[in-house]
Structures are given as structure tokens and as C-alpha cells.
Write a protein that holds these residues in place. Structure first.
Motif, mmCIF file in Angstrom:
data_model
loop_
_atom_site.group_PDB
_atom_site.id
_atom_site.type_symbol
_atom_site.label_atom_id
_atom_site.label_comp_id
_atom_site.label_asym_id
_atom_site.label_seq_id
_atom_site.Cartn_x
_atom_site.Cartn_y
_atom_site.Cartn_z
ATOM 1 N N LEU A 117 -1.238 8.045 23.103
ATOM 2 C CA LEU A 117 -2.604 8.565 23.209
ATOM 3 C C LEU A 117 -3.001 9.273 21.909
ATOM 4 N N GLU A 118 -2.090 10.073 21.375
ATOM 5 C CA GLU A 118 -2.387 10.817 20.151
ATOM 6 C C GLU A 118 -2.652 9.856 18.986
ATOM 7 N N HIS A 119 -1.854 8.784 18.928
ATOM 8 C CA HIS A 119 -2.015 7.797 17.867
ATOM 9 C C HIS A 119 -3.392 7.115 17.969
ATOM 10 N N ILE A 169 17.947 11.587 9.217
ATOM 11 C CA ILE A 169 17.672 11.915 10.624
ATOM 12 C C ILE A 169 16.624 13.017 10.656
ATOM 13 N N LYS A 170 15.637 12.856 11.550
ATOM 14 C CA LYS A 170 14.623 13.906 11.733
ATOM 15 C C LYS A 170 14.510 14.137 13.226
ATOM 16 N N ASP A 171 14.851 15.354 13.650
ATOM 17 C CA ASP A 171 14.832 15.634 15.084
ATOM 18 C C ASP A 171 13.554 16.382 15.449
ATOM 19 N N TYR A 172 12.529 15.604 15.801
ATOM 20 C CA TYR A 172 11.270 16.217 16.224
ATOM 21 C C TYR A 172 11.306 16.587 17.709
ATOM 22 N N ILE A 173 12.506 16.517 18.330
ATOM 23 C CA ILE A 173 12.604 16.997 19.724
ATOM 24 C C ILE A 173 13.034 18.466 19.676
ATOM 25 N N LYS A 182 0.848 -1.200 0.000
ATOM 26 C CA LYS A 182 0.000 0.000 0.000
ATOM 27 C C LYS A 182 0.886 1.254 0.000
ATOM 28 N N LYS A 183 1.920 1.243 0.869
ATOM 29 C CA LYS A 183 2.811 2.412 0.946
ATOM 30 C C LYS A 183 3.563 2.620 -0.377
ATOM 31 N N ALA A 184 3.995 1.503 -0.970
ATOM 32 C CA ALA A 184 4.724 1.593 -2.245
ATOM 33 C C ALA A 184 3.823 2.203 -3.314
HETATM 34 P P1 GTP Z 1 6.175 7.820 6.760
HETATM 35 O O1 GTP Z 1 5.236 8.587 7.665
HETATM 36 O O2 GTP Z 1 6.596 6.521 7.410
HETATM 37 O O3 GTP Z 1 5.638 7.646 5.394
HETATM 38 O O4 GTP Z 1 7.521 8.601 6.487
HETATM 39 P P2 GTP Z 1 8.027 10.014 6.944
HETATM 40 O O5 GTP Z 1 9.488 10.082 6.715
HETATM 41 O O6 GTP Z 1 7.193 11.084 6.360
HETATM 42 O O7 GTP Z 1 7.667 9.905 8.434
HETATM 43 P P3 GTP Z 1 8.223 10.459 9.803
HETATM 44 O O8 GTP Z 1 9.678 10.158 10.011
HETATM 45 O O9 GTP Z 1 7.768 11.867 10.000
HETATM 46 O O10 GTP Z 1 7.366 9.500 10.754
HETATM 47 C C1 GTP Z 1 7.479 8.120 10.724
HETATM 48 C C2 GTP Z 1 6.725 7.498 11.887
HETATM 49 O O11 GTP Z 1 6.813 8.303 13.069
HETATM 50 C C3 GTP Z 1 5.248 7.317 11.694
HETATM 51 O O12 GTP Z 1 4.969 6.148 10.978
HETATM 52 C C4 GTP Z 1 4.759 7.235 13.151
HETATM 53 O O13 GTP Z 1 5.058 5.968 13.730
HETATM 54 C C5 GTP Z 1 5.634 8.265 13.834
HETATM 55 N N1 GTP Z 1 4.994 9.595 13.819
HETATM 56 C C6 GTP Z 1 5.293 10.620 12.988
HETATM 57 N N2 GTP Z 1 4.503 11.675 13.243
HETATM 58 C C7 GTP Z 1 3.688 11.330 14.255
HETATM 59 C C8 GTP Z 1 2.630 12.010 14.968
HETATM 60 O O14 GTP Z 1 2.285 13.149 14.708
HETATM 61 N N3 GTP Z 1 2.019 11.301 15.973
HETATM 62 C C9 GTP Z 1 2.373 10.033 16.316
HETATM 63 N N4 GTP Z 1 1.705 9.441 17.316
HETATM 64 N N5 GTP Z 1 3.348 9.362 15.647
HETATM 65 C C10 GTP Z 1 3.989 10.001 14.639
#
Ligand code: GTP
Ligand code: MG
Length: 233
Positions: free
Chosen positions: A185-187, A136-140, A84-86
């Protein structure tokens, strides 16, 4: 040959052609072995990274009397979710293309005790000779607008097989216990409300994320002070 037998033969041919067309459009379906091979590879990737994390954690316990990792979770993406993702990402359905473009077939979540632990564990993993950092993605440092915090890595790890070395990608998400509490919880809410989380709940969640972040930094500071005090004594 009787007419009805001829018709049956033609129908069979048409059916076979139909199936063949589907297989050509979805080459990966042609080969169940391919899916099994991928499953085995990515399972091995999870084992490799998990072992590395466990070794780092136990080394820290012995050296510093502190476990940076609270616990580790892992999951393998299901074949239907991979396909599905592909399709969503316009990736050709071949093993090679899927392995190149889908980074989260193998996923590991590392739940740490403190924020500093997240960065220390990530850095020690990235520094290892056989690991290559792909993304790398730093969401912190840069939380998402909804309040989501975590450190995301895509790592390339070599898998040593009888036929040679196969590098694969593993997605590693590192976060604190508090961040994990929030994300779970958000998920769940996103899932339950089909992604349409009501506005008032969204606002409350952002506030919770901020409180949690404040709490994480306070806990870190207390932890550091305790460590410094015990070093002085
Ligand atoms: P995909 O989402 O996997 O297509 O790739 P991406 O590179 O756009 O994703 P990203 O690295 O931003 O996020 C990957 C994973 O992080 C997701 O599949 C979730 O498991 C988690 N995640 C990202 N954003 C959120 C969020 O807003 N809430 C929650 N609960 N999990 C998140
Ligand atoms: Mg994902």
C-alpha cells in the motif's frame, strides 16, 4: 565526385562519429550481447536462490509440519532501470562495474508467515556453503521512519557456466504477510503521489505499521503456544 555527393559523405561520417561517441560514453550499449548475458546470469541467480528457498520450505513441512514461506516473488531489473540507477550512482556503464555496484538486478521477495520464520529462513540461507553474505539491513529491528519493516540481504551466489564460475549478487527481501500488506500500500501511494504522500496519510501509515507489528508479535506468540501445546500432548 559531385559536390552534393561529397556533402552526403561528410554527413554520413559525422553521423557515424556521433553514434560512436555515444557508444564510448555508454560502453554497455556497445554490446547488446552483454545485456543478454547479464539477463541470463541474473535469471540463473534467481532460479538458484528460489530453489534453495523451496527446498528449505519443504524440509520444514516434513520435519515440523509448518511452512515458513507463504510465497516467493521475483523480478529482474529492466535494462533501462539498471542504466538509470548506474548513472544516478555514478557507476561506469560497463558490465563489470554494473555487476559490482548494482546489487538489485536480481530481486527476490520472500513472504513468510511469522516473524521468526523470516530470521530462520534468512539464517539457513546465509549458512549455506556456496552463499556469501554481502550486505544485511534489518528494518525489522530498526524500522524506517515511515514504518517500513523487512529484512534485506544481498547475497553472492556462484553461477556455474560452461566457461567457468561467475559469482553474482541477488537482493533478497524477507518480510511477513502483514509487513508485505503494508509495504504494498505504501509503495502504491508513493507511486501515485509522486513520492509526496500527504502528511496525514504518512501519520496514519506509521500508526498502521505499529499495529501491524503488534499483530505480528501476537500471532507469533499464539503460534508458539500452539506448537508447545502440541509437543506436550
Ligand atoms: P536502493 O534503494 O535499491 O538503491 O538501495 P538501498 O541499499 O539504499 O536500498 P534498501 O535496501 O534500503 O531498499 C531496497 C528496496 O527495498 C527498495 O528498492 C524497495 O523495494 C524496498 N524498500 C526500501 N524502503 C522502502 C520503503 O520505505 N517502502 C517500501 N514500500 N519499500 C521499500
Ligand atoms: Mg531496488
Amino acid at each position: 565526385m559531385l559536390k552534393k555527393d561529397k556533402i552526403r559523405l561528410l554527413d554520413n561520417k559525422r553521423l557515424k562519429k556521433n553514434i560512436l561517441n555515444q557508444v564510448v560514453k555508454n560502453p554497455i550499449l556497445e554490446n547488446v550481447n552483454s545485456l543478454l548475458r547479464m539477463e541470463q546470469l541474473y535469471e540463473a541467480g534467481i532460479k538458484e536462490i528460489r530453489t534453495k528457498l523451496e527446498i528449505l520450505d519443504s524440509e520444514f513441512k516434513v520435519k515440523y509440519d509448518h511452512n515458513p514461506i507463504h510465497h516467493i516473488e521475483s523480478r529482474l531489473k529492466k535494462p533501462e532501470s539498471i542504466i538509470k540507477k548506474a548513472i544516478d550512482k555514478d557507476v561506469t556503464l560497463t558490465e563489470k562495474e554494473i555487476m559490482r555496484h548494482i546489487h538489485d538486478i536480481a530481486g527476490i521477495r520472500v513472504i513468510c508467515n511469522y516473524i521468526d520464520d523470516v530470521y530462520v529462513v534468512a539464517q539457513l540461507l546465509i549458512n549455506q556453503d556456496d552463499i556469501k553474505l554481502i550486505k544485511i539491513k534489518d528494518y525489522i529491528q530498526n524500522p524506517k521512519d515511515n514504518g517500513y519493516r523487512s529484512l534485506h540481504l544481498v547475497l553472492e551466489v556462484p553461477i556455474f557456466l560452461a566457461e567457468g564460475v561467475q559469482p553474482i549478487h541477488v537482493e533478497v527481501q524477507l518480510r511477513t504477510i502483514a509487513m508485505d500488506f503494508w509495504a504494498s500500500l505504501e509503495h502504491k501511494l508513493k507511486y501515485k503521489t509522486d513520492n509526496n504522500v500527504p502528511e496525514d496519510i504518512k501519520k496514519e501509515l506509521i500508526q498502521c505499521a505499529m499495529s501491524i507489528s503488534e499483530l505480528d508479535y501476537k500471532m507469533q506468540s499464539i503460534h508458539n503456544r500452539l506448537n508447545n501445546d502440541s509437543e506436550i500432548q
